[in-house]
Design an enzyme around this catalytic site. Structure first.
Site, mmCIF file in Angstrom:
data_model
loop_
_atom_site.group_PDB
_atom_site.id
_atom_site.type_symbol
_atom_site.label_atom_id
_atom_site.label_comp_id
_atom_site.label_asym_id
_atom_site.label_seq_id
_atom_site.Cartn_x
_atom_site.Cartn_y
_atom_site.Cartn_z
ATOM 1 N N ASP A 16 0.870 -1.190 0.000
ATOM 2 C CA ASP A 16 0.000 0.000 0.000
ATOM 3 C C ASP A 16 0.899 1.229 0.000
ATOM 4 O O ASP A 16 1.754 1.392 0.870
ATOM 5 C CB ASP A 16 -0.909 -0.008 1.242
ATOM 6 C CG ASP A 16 -1.970 1.088 1.174
ATOM 7 O OD1 ASP A 16 -3.151 0.746 1.020
ATOM 8 O OD2 ASP A 16 -1.606 2.268 1.275
ATOM 9 N N ASP A 116 -3.667 2.485 -5.315
ATOM 10 C CA ASP A 116 -2.368 2.471 -4.630
ATOM 11 C C ASP A 116 -2.107 1.187 -3.871
ATOM 12 O O ASP A 116 -1.306 1.171 -2.953
ATOM 13 C CB ASP A 116 -2.254 3.684 -3.695
ATOM 14 C CG ASP A 116 -2.979 3.451 -2.382
ATOM 15 O OD1 ASP A 116 -4.001 2.733 -2.383
ATOM 16 O OD2 ASP A 116 -2.511 3.968 -1.364
ATOM 17 N N GLU A 117 -2.800 0.103 -4.241
ATOM 18 C CA GLU A 117 -2.495 -1.133 -3.514
ATOM 19 C C GLU A 117 -2.659 -2.386 -4.359
ATOM 20 O O GLU A 117 -3.422 -2.414 -5.326
ATOM 21 C CB GLU A 117 -3.329 -1.240 -2.250
ATOM 22 C CG GLU A 117 -4.816 -1.194 -2.441
ATOM 23 C CD GLU A 117 -5.501 -1.061 -1.086
ATOM 24 O OE1 GLU A 117 -5.859 -2.103 -0.517
ATOM 25 O OE2 GLU A 117 -5.661 0.070 -0.610
HETATM 26 N N1 DCP Z 1 -8.687 8.472 -1.419
HETATM 27 C C1 DCP Z 1 -9.727 9.368 -1.624
HETATM 28 N N2 DCP Z 1 -10.753 9.461 -0.716
HETATM 29 C C2 DCP Z 1 -10.758 8.679 0.390
HETATM 30 C C3 DCP Z 1 -9.720 7.759 0.619
HETATM 31 C C4 DCP Z 1 -8.682 7.692 -0.317
HETATM 32 O O1 DCP Z 1 -9.724 10.077 -2.641
HETATM 33 N N3 DCP Z 1 -11.759 8.787 1.288
HETATM 34 C C5 DCP Z 1 -7.581 8.426 -2.392
HETATM 35 C C6 DCP Z 1 -6.468 9.343 -1.962
HETATM 36 C C7 DCP Z 1 -5.417 8.438 -1.402
HETATM 37 C C8 DCP Z 1 -5.642 7.145 -2.181
HETATM 38 O O2 DCP Z 1 -7.025 7.112 -2.481
HETATM 39 O O3 DCP Z 1 -4.108 8.961 -1.560
HETATM 40 C C9 DCP Z 1 -5.230 5.908 -1.411
HETATM 41 O O4 DCP Z 1 -6.001 5.788 -0.243
HETATM 42 P P1 DCP Z 1 -5.434 5.218 1.118
HETATM 43 O O5 DCP Z 1 -6.608 4.894 1.975
HETATM 44 O O6 DCP Z 1 -4.458 4.128 0.855
HETATM 45 O O7 DCP Z 1 -4.724 6.473 1.806
HETATM 46 P P2 DCP Z 1 -3.339 7.166 1.529
HETATM 47 O O8 DCP Z 1 -2.505 6.395 0.558
HETATM 48 O O9 DCP Z 1 -3.578 8.575 1.149
HETATM 49 O O10 DCP Z 1 -2.679 7.182 2.959
HETATM 50 P P3 DCP Z 1 -1.992 5.986 3.772
HETATM 51 O O11 DCP Z 1 -0.564 6.417 3.952
HETATM 52 O O12 DCP Z 1 -2.730 5.968 5.065
HETATM 53 O O13 DCP Z 1 -2.142 4.739 2.991
HETATM 54 CA CA CA Z 2 -2.142 4.188 0.777
HETATM 55 CA CA CA Z 3 -4.860 2.054 -0.167
#
Ligand code: DCP
Ligand code: CA
Ligand code: CA
Length: 376
Positions: A16, A116-117
């Site tokens: 992730d 992203d995963e």
């Molecule tokens: N995303 C979004 N709205 C949300 C959750 C996520 O648009 N409610 C988008 C933005 C994030 C991406 O999806 O960058 C990936 O989501 P993640 O839940 O994996 O969160 P992040 O990668 O941003 O943070 P982390 O470091 O906690 O994985």
């Molecule tokens: Ca992420």
């Molecule tokens: Ca994710």
């Protein structure tokens, strides 16, 4: 004996990417690094309406995270030099595409489950050895960092459920291994909302039954869980509480074609009447292509006449594309040619189809970096 058991067991890696959209933005503009960075999904109603899509870890210190209202985020970060940015999906898609291509090469089986995963089954390549799987994981982290300047968090475990929980355990830039004998202690005290599949509703229902942690959950009988959540979810929760999950890592088959078809308001052969209908269908189709992160190399129109005969006309493009202009121009030209070459034809329905689809490599032209939406 131990060796034999280990060979039979599965080894799954979950990757992730850390604060993904915000990390992409930091790489495009390194001067914002170290400041709170907030990527916003503006709803467009007012200049501040909308929610935070994601934020970097500096912003999270102020409790600004995905889902926070933008106005609230501005208030919480008022004392900082926070950077608020609109989403740039084409940028994130292209970084994601390139990283997924790296990941694909590191697993026996690869399954992308979000922008992203992804999961990798490395049972064979690691020969069932956790130390080898850990090396594969470290290697992946190194390559993604070197090639894309993106950090990620990795979980390694005997199944997808535990691998996902493990990647979430240490963030950002973590690598967490859960070997079979560590499962009970790993799950011990886990908050119930961290369990994949436990959304707000399930969490609330469990809370009313005084279930807050995984330990509480594991004390419920399968019957009780099935009564609360139905057979499917109930069984899943019963097994999940014990860290059990048999879901295979599956490379999802890609669609080979996509199409949109519509009926004209009246039977006609008037190009000016058909043109906007075809354009709208093409626009909707391109949105789908973007969502699926695909390119296409061939465009067709499907024409159904008032005598119900079906005709198609196709053209292969010079290269794989996904931009509206190229695909729309091609479809319109096919339509003009069809009308010109069939003087008797009166059209009832019109459609557009793209074929020879491929996953976008992540290379995006400069124009699409700046247009976050398919133009209408
Ligand atoms: N995303 C979004 N709205 C949300 C959750 C996520 O648009 N409610 C988008 C933005 C994030 C991406 O999806 O960058 C990936 O989501 P993640 O839940 O994996 O969160 P992040 O990668 O941003 O943070 P982390 O470091 O906690 O994985
Ligand atoms: Ca992420
Ligand atoms: Ca994710």
């Amino acid at each position: 004996m131990v060796g034999k058991r280990r060979l039979a067991q599965r080894l799954i890696i979950h990757v992730d990417l850390d604060y993904f959209y915000a990390q992409c933005e930091e790489n495009v503009n390194p001067s914002i690094r170290g400041k709170p960075v907030i990527v916003c999904a503006y709803s467009g109603r007012t200049s501040e309406s909308g929610v935070v899509s994601t934020s970097n870890y500096e912003a999270r210190k102020y409790d600004v995270k995905a889902g926070t209202a933008i106005a609230t985020a501005k208030r919480l970060l008022a004392s900082t030099d926070a950077i608020f940015l609109p989403m740039n999906r084409p940028l994130y898609d292209s970084v994601s595409g390139r990283i997924m291509n790296i990941l694909r090469d590191h697993g026996d089986v690869f399954e992308q489950t979000g922008v992203d995963e992804a999961y990798l089954d490395v049972s064979e390549s690691s020969k069932g050895e956790y130390s080898t799987a850990k090396r594969i994981g470290s290697n992946i982290k190194e390559i993604i960092l070197r090639q894309e300047q993106i950090t990620c968090s990795i979980g390694i475990a005997p199944n997808k459920l535990l691998a996902k929980l493990a990647s979430d355990h240490t963030k950002p830039n973590g690598l967490t291994v859960v070997e079979p004998e560590q499962i009970p202690s790993f799950l011990n005290g886990l908050e119930i909302r961290k369990m994949p599949g436990v959304g707000k509703k399930v969490e609330e229902k469990l809370h009313t039954s005084k279930v807050k942690t995984n330990d509480d959950l594991s004390r419920l009988s399968p019957i009780a869980l099935q009564e609360m959540f139905g057979r499917k979810l109930g069984t899943y929760l019963f097994l999940a509480a014990r860290g059990e999950d048999n879901e295979p890592v599956q490379d999802k088959e890609l669609p080979t074609q996509m199409s949109r078809i519509g009926t004209l308001k009246e039977d006609t052969r008037d190009y000016d009447i058909i043109r906007p209908v075809l354009s709208e269908l093409t626009r909707s189709l391109i949105e789908k292509i973007h969502d699926e992160r695909m390119n296409c190399k061939s465009v067709s129109i499907i024409v159904i006449l008032n005598n119900l005969t079906i005709h198609t006309r196709s053209r292969t493009l010079e290269s794989s594309v996904k931009d509206l202009r190229t695909i729309d121009d091609c479809a319109q030209q096919l339509l003009r040619e069809f009308i010109a070459s069939t003087p008797e034809a009166v059209l009832r329905r019109i459609g557009v189809k793209v074929t020879r689809l491929s996953k976008s490599s992540g290379q995006t032209d400069i124009e699409s970096f700046f247009s976050t939406k398919v133009p209408r």
